[in-house]
Design an enzyme around this catalytic site. Sequence first.
Site, PDB file in Angstrom:
ATOM      1  N   LEU A 157       0.703  -1.267  -0.021  1.00 47.05           N
ATOM      2  CA  LEU A 157      -0.110  -0.061   0.216  1.00 47.05           C
ATOM      3  C   LEU A 157       0.917   1.279   0.037  1.00 47.05           C
ATOM      4  O   LEU A 157       1.916   1.388   0.440  1.00 47.05           O
ATOM      5  CB  LEU A 157      -0.994   0.026   1.251  1.00 47.05           C
ATOM      6  CG  LEU A 157      -0.153   0.181   2.596  1.00 47.05           C
ATOM      7  CD1 LEU A 157       0.037   1.727   3.002  1.00 47.05           C
ATOM      8  CD2 LEU A 157      -1.425  -0.464   3.653  1.00 47.05           C
ATOM      9  N   GLY A 261      11.452  15.759 -10.363  1.00 48.69           N
ATOM     10  CA  GLY A 261      11.354  16.808  -9.491  1.00 48.69           C
ATOM     11  C   GLY A 261      12.292  16.735  -8.323  1.00 48.69           C
ATOM     12  O   GLY A 261      13.362  16.128  -8.576  1.00 48.69           O
ATOM     13  N   CYS A 268       9.213   4.592   3.156  1.00 40.78           N
ATOM     14  CA  CYS A 268       9.590   3.302   2.562  1.00 40.78           C
ATOM     15  C   CYS A 268      10.748   3.358   1.631  1.00 40.78           C
ATOM     16  O   CYS A 268      11.927   2.662   1.570  1.00 40.78           O
ATOM     17  CB  CYS A 268       8.179   2.878   1.939  1.00 40.78           C
ATOM     18  SG  CYS A 268       7.072   2.339   3.090  1.00 40.78           S
TER      19      CYS A 268
HETATM   20  N1  LIG Z   1       4.088   2.975   5.662  1.00 35.33           N
HETATM   21  C1  LIG Z   1       3.825   2.609   4.621  1.00 35.33           C
HETATM   22  O1  LIG Z   1       3.234   2.990   3.860  1.00 35.33           O
HETATM   23  C2  LIG Z   1       4.266   1.162   4.495  1.00 35.33           C
HETATM   24  C3  LIG Z   1       3.697   0.369   3.258  1.00 35.33           C
HETATM   25  C4  LIG Z   1       4.242  -0.836   3.242  1.00 35.33           C
HETATM   26  C5  LIG Z   1       4.972  -1.573   4.375  1.00 35.33           C
HETATM   27  N2  LIG Z   1       5.641  -0.693   5.320  1.00 35.33           N
HETATM   28  C6  LIG Z   1       6.153  -1.483   6.331  1.00 35.33           C
HETATM   29  O2  LIG Z   1       5.425  -1.996   7.384  1.00 35.33           O
HETATM   30  C7  LIG Z   1       6.007  -1.831   8.599  1.00 35.33           C
HETATM   31  C8  LIG Z   1       5.237  -1.040   9.732  1.00 35.33           C
HETATM   32  O3  LIG Z   1       5.365   0.451   9.027  1.00 35.33           O
HETATM   33  P1  LIG Z   1       4.148   1.697   9.420  1.00 35.33           P
HETATM   34  O4  LIG Z   1       4.655   2.918   8.651  1.00 35.33           O
HETATM   35  O5  LIG Z   1       2.899   1.223   9.840  1.00 35.33           O
HETATM   36  O6  LIG Z   1       4.984   1.881  11.127  1.00 35.33           O
HETATM   37  P2  LIG Z   1       4.509   2.829  12.098  1.00 35.33           P
HETATM   38  O7  LIG Z   1       6.044   3.335  12.799  1.00 35.33           O
HETATM   39  O8  LIG Z   1       3.827   3.980  11.719  1.00 35.33           O
HETATM   40  O9  LIG Z   1       3.918   2.007  13.230  1.00 35.33           O
HETATM   41  C9  LIG Z   1       4.488   1.031  14.103  1.00 35.33           C
HETATM   42  C10 LIG Z   1       3.542   0.910  15.065  1.00 35.33           C
HETATM   43  O10 LIG Z   1       4.120  -0.092  15.846  1.00 35.33           O
HETATM   44  C11 LIG Z   1       3.991   0.202  17.357  1.00 35.33           C
HETATM   45  N3  LIG Z   1       4.651  -0.933  18.386  1.00 35.33           N
HETATM   46  C12 LIG Z   1       6.128  -1.030  18.163  1.00 35.33           C
HETATM   47  N4  LIG Z   1       6.480  -2.078  18.935  1.00 35.33           N
HETATM   48  C13 LIG Z   1       5.308  -2.648  19.309  1.00 35.33           C
HETATM   49  C14 LIG Z   1       5.287  -3.897  20.132  1.00 35.33           C
HETATM   50  N5  LIG Z   1       6.313  -4.488  20.668  1.00 35.33           N
HETATM   51  N6  LIG Z   1       3.934  -4.301  20.206  1.00 35.33           N
HETATM   52  C15 LIG Z   1       2.771  -3.542  19.827  1.00 35.33           C
HETATM   53  N7  LIG Z   1       2.947  -2.284  19.056  1.00 35.33           N
HETATM   54  C16 LIG Z   1       4.228  -1.895  18.832  1.00 35.33           C
HETATM   55  C17 LIG Z   1       4.268   1.569  17.583  1.00 35.33           C
HETATM   56  O11 LIG Z   1       3.719   1.919  18.741  1.00 35.33           O
HETATM   57  C18 LIG Z   1       3.552   1.915  16.150  1.00 35.33           C
HETATM   58  O12 LIG Z   1       2.195   2.479  16.414  1.00 35.33           O
HETATM   59  C19 LIG Z   1       7.411  -1.558   8.159  1.00 35.33           C
HETATM   60  O13 LIG Z   1       8.363  -2.387   8.249  1.00 35.33           O
HETATM   61  C20 LIG Z   1       7.324  -0.759   7.048  1.00 35.33           C
HETATM   62  O14 LIG Z   1       8.635  -0.661   6.266  1.00 35.33           O
HETATM   63  C21 LIG Z   1       5.159   0.414   5.600  1.00 35.33           C
HETATM   64  O1  LIG Z   2       6.582   9.926 -10.144  1.00 33.00           O
HETATM   65  C1  LIG Z   2       6.922   9.919  -9.101  1.00 33.00           C
HETATM   66  C2  LIG Z   2       6.160   9.070  -8.076  1.00 33.00           C
HETATM   67  C3  LIG Z   2       6.502   9.329  -6.873  1.00 33.00           C
HETATM   68  N1  LIG Z   2       7.407  10.333  -6.405  1.00 33.00           N
HETATM   69  C4  LIG Z   2       7.712  10.282  -5.043  1.00 33.00           C
HETATM   70  O2  LIG Z   2       8.072   9.164  -4.406  1.00 33.00           O
HETATM   71  C5  LIG Z   2       7.628   8.963  -2.974  1.00 33.00           C
HETATM   72  C6  LIG Z   2       7.041   7.849  -2.687  1.00 33.00           C
HETATM   73  O3  LIG Z   2       5.551   7.927  -3.297  1.00 33.00           O
HETATM   74  P1  LIG Z   2       4.504   6.943  -3.449  1.00 33.00           P
HETATM   75  O4  LIG Z   2       5.367   5.520  -3.620  1.00 33.00           O
HETATM   76  O5  LIG Z   2       3.604   7.266  -3.946  1.00 33.00           O
HETATM   77  O6  LIG Z   2       4.484   6.673  -1.912  1.00 33.00           O
HETATM   78  P2  LIG Z   2       4.612   5.456  -0.488  1.00 33.00           P
HETATM   79  O7  LIG Z   2       3.494   5.662   0.280  1.00 33.00           O
HETATM   80  O8  LIG Z   2       6.198   5.520  -0.018  1.00 33.00           O
HETATM   81  O9  LIG Z   2       4.585   4.017  -1.127  1.00 33.00           O
HETATM   82  C7  LIG Z   2       5.692   3.506  -1.735  1.00 33.00           C
HETATM   83  O10 LIG Z   2       6.454   2.780  -0.701  1.00 33.00           O
HETATM   84  C8  LIG Z   2       5.518   1.741  -0.024  1.00 33.00           C
HETATM   85  C9  LIG Z   2       5.977   1.284   1.534  1.00 33.00           C
HETATM   86  O11 LIG Z   2       6.992   0.403   1.108  1.00 33.00           O
HETATM   87  C10 LIG Z   2       4.959   0.696  -1.012  1.00 33.00           C
HETATM   88  O12 LIG Z   2       3.998  -0.103  -0.168  1.00 33.00           O
HETATM   89  C11 LIG Z   2       4.470   1.245  -2.139  1.00 33.00           C
HETATM   90  O13 LIG Z   2       3.982   0.287  -2.936  1.00 33.00           O
HETATM   91  C12 LIG Z   2       5.378   2.290  -2.717  1.00 33.00           C
HETATM   92  O14 LIG Z   2       4.561   2.936  -3.864  1.00 33.00           O
HETATM   93  C13 LIG Z   2       6.932  10.444  -2.759  1.00 33.00           C
HETATM   94  O15 LIG Z   2       8.100  11.354  -2.156  1.00 33.00           O
HETATM   95  C14 LIG Z   2       6.666  10.968  -4.139  1.00 33.00           C
HETATM   96  O16 LIG Z   2       6.648  12.318  -3.986  1.00 33.00           O
HETATM   97  C15 LIG Z   2       8.113  11.059  -7.419  1.00 33.00           C
HETATM   98  O17 LIG Z   2       8.886  11.829  -7.072  1.00 33.00           O
HETATM   99  N2  LIG Z   2       7.617  10.606  -8.814  1.00 33.00           N
END
Ligand SMILES: NC(=O)c1ccc[n+]([C@@H]2O[C@H](COP(=O)([O-])OP(=O)(O)OC[C@H]3O[C@@H](n4cnc5c(N)ncnc54)[C@H](O)[C@@H]3O)[C@@H](O)[C@H]2O)c1
Ligand SMILES: O=c1ccn([C@@H]2O[C@H](COP(=O)(O)OP(=O)(O)O[C@H]3O[C@H](CO)[C@@H](O)[C@H](O)[C@H]3O)[C@@H](O)[C@H]2O)c(=O)[nH]1
Length: 430
Positions: A157, A261, A268
């Site tokens: 996501l 840009g 991530c």
């Molecule tokens: N943010 C994204 O868009 C995204 C997308 C895909 C994958 N990921 C991955 O998913 C993982 C989580 O990312 P996030 O952005 O949701 O993290 P986050 O930092 O927003 O949230 C982590 C949560 O875990 C809690 N926590 C910490 N230790 C704990 C414990 N022992 N028990 C229960 N809760 C605890 C914290 O209080 C916090 O609320 C990371 O590995 C990240 O790389 C993130």
């Molecule tokens: O053409 C583009 C597209 C994105 N961005 C930048 O790239 C960064 C990441 O953007 P985006 O990928 O939309 O957001 P994230 O929420 O970081 O999502 C990425 O990282 C997540 C965490 O791993 C993954 O789950 C998603 O698939 C992956 O798209 C941002 O700073 C954007 O401004 C650019 O500069 N140019």
Amino acid sequence: MNVNVVGSGYVGTTLAACLADLGHEVTAIDIDQSVVDAINAGHAPLHEPGLDKLLAEHVGERLHATTSYDDLSEADVTFLAIGTPSEADGSIDVGPLSAAAEMVGEALAGADRNGEHLVVVKSTITPPGLAEIRDALVAGLGDGGGDVGFATNPEFLREGTAVSDFQDPDKIVFGTESDTALATLEELYAPLIETSDSLVVRTDPATAMMIKYANNAFLATKISLANDLGNICKEFGLDAYEVMEAVGLDDRIGEQFLRSGVGWGGSCFPKDVAALIAAAREAGYEPPLLNAAVEVNDRQPERLLALLDAHVDVAGERVAVLGLAFKPGTDDVRNSRAIPLIEGLQARGAEVVGYDPVATETMRERFPDIEYADSAADALAGASGAVVATDWDEFAALDEEFDAMAEAVVVDGRRIIKRRAGITYEGLTW
Ligand SMILES: NC(=O)c1ccc[n+]([C@@H]2O[C@H](COP(=O)([O-])OP(=O)(O)OC[C@H]3O[C@@H](n4cnc5c(N)ncnc54)[C@H](O)[C@@H]3O)[C@@H](O)[C@H]2O)c1
Ligand SMILES: O=c1ccn([C@@H]2O[C@H](COP(=O)(O)OP(=O)(O)O[C@H]3O[C@H](CO)[C@@H](O)[C@H](O)[C@H]3O)[C@@H](O)[C@H]2O)c(=O)[nH]1
């Protein structure tokens, strides 16, 4: 099914709310009481469109939050959605995820369970790092882990569109090592698989995580290539957007993630690319292309500020930073490109005023001493320059607000501001 989601950040809260929406009974577990209180009050603990609506619908019915691991063993599945932050050398800190895995193991140890309990790593962790999480789970289980399974299910996501990305993903990746574990995940996701066009990838736990890293490394490198080509376009006096729009018409390339840009930020891409480089290095391979992708990205903010320098000496001057979040639709400022821009402006002696529709408070934690404006108009009033770090839609509507600037120099890092008479406009790659 009955599911626990441990960790209620961007991923965990979205997962918990969406699984409840699919019809499952969900317990969200977080160690932060304020996060738990927010969820139980039907509010997302972070800004994510659509999440409040889902929580309001399901909290108190199929979804509740707690800080306690006590009843964890009553569920069939426990997801780990804990943060995996960067260490100074780019590798990830597996400590918090490891600690949570051990706590889950302890909670499951010796408890009466209904068949196999599956522990699923949702967090992003390098394939070599996965063994440490499994070891922590096993350590927590002690002798009581006979029917506990281990799997991975990486999340793709994006912040700002997390709910719709979860509900209609391009792919769902199951990393399992037993038929029972695979059957559990397929049952859990069945309503989503049946109603969306998502393709299901079935593989082992480590390969599933490598797919996640390869995905992000590819996308980040794609943007860096667009930025490299964009910088060349700028030197040639050409418009990179016109060029890349045409390039993206080739099916083999695709139109997405070619917007050049000020570069990629967020929680991530920077973290995951750095972690993959660090893990590859540890394994004996130095990846030149990924290193170059990072280098291009790191240089973009300074290139943007050099364009500003060419028009105005900002020392002692007020400069507006429009957009603080790493992308629109979120209040997340982790690795936002606004951070190196603010630092660069401060190093030049500028008086920085930041504006963002939702990320002011999160950026205030990072830069408590700069001025924050309540609107773009307020940020621009009296400023001798403006830089654009985030492509919030509302910036596209800015017009006479520029007339209140002391010197109307605008350097756009996201191609969101419309060129108009009366402003000196510079695009980073156009
Ligand atoms: N943010 C994204 O868009 C995204 C997308 C895909 C994958 N990921 C991955 O998913 C993982 C989580 O990312 P996030 O952005 O949701 O993290 P986050 O930092 O927003 O949230 C982590 C949560 O875990 C809690 N926590 C910490 N230790 C704990 C414990 N022992 N028990 C229960 N809760 C605890 C914290 O209080 C916090 O609320 C990371 O590995 C990240 O790389 C993130
Ligand atoms: O053409 C583009 C597209 C994105 N961005 C930048 O790239 C960064 C990441 O953007 P985006 O990928 O939309 O957001 P994230 O929420 O970081 O999502 C990425 O990282 C997540 C965490 O791993 C993954 O789950 C998603 O698939 C992956 O798209 C941002 O700073 C954007 O401004 C650019 O500069 N140019």
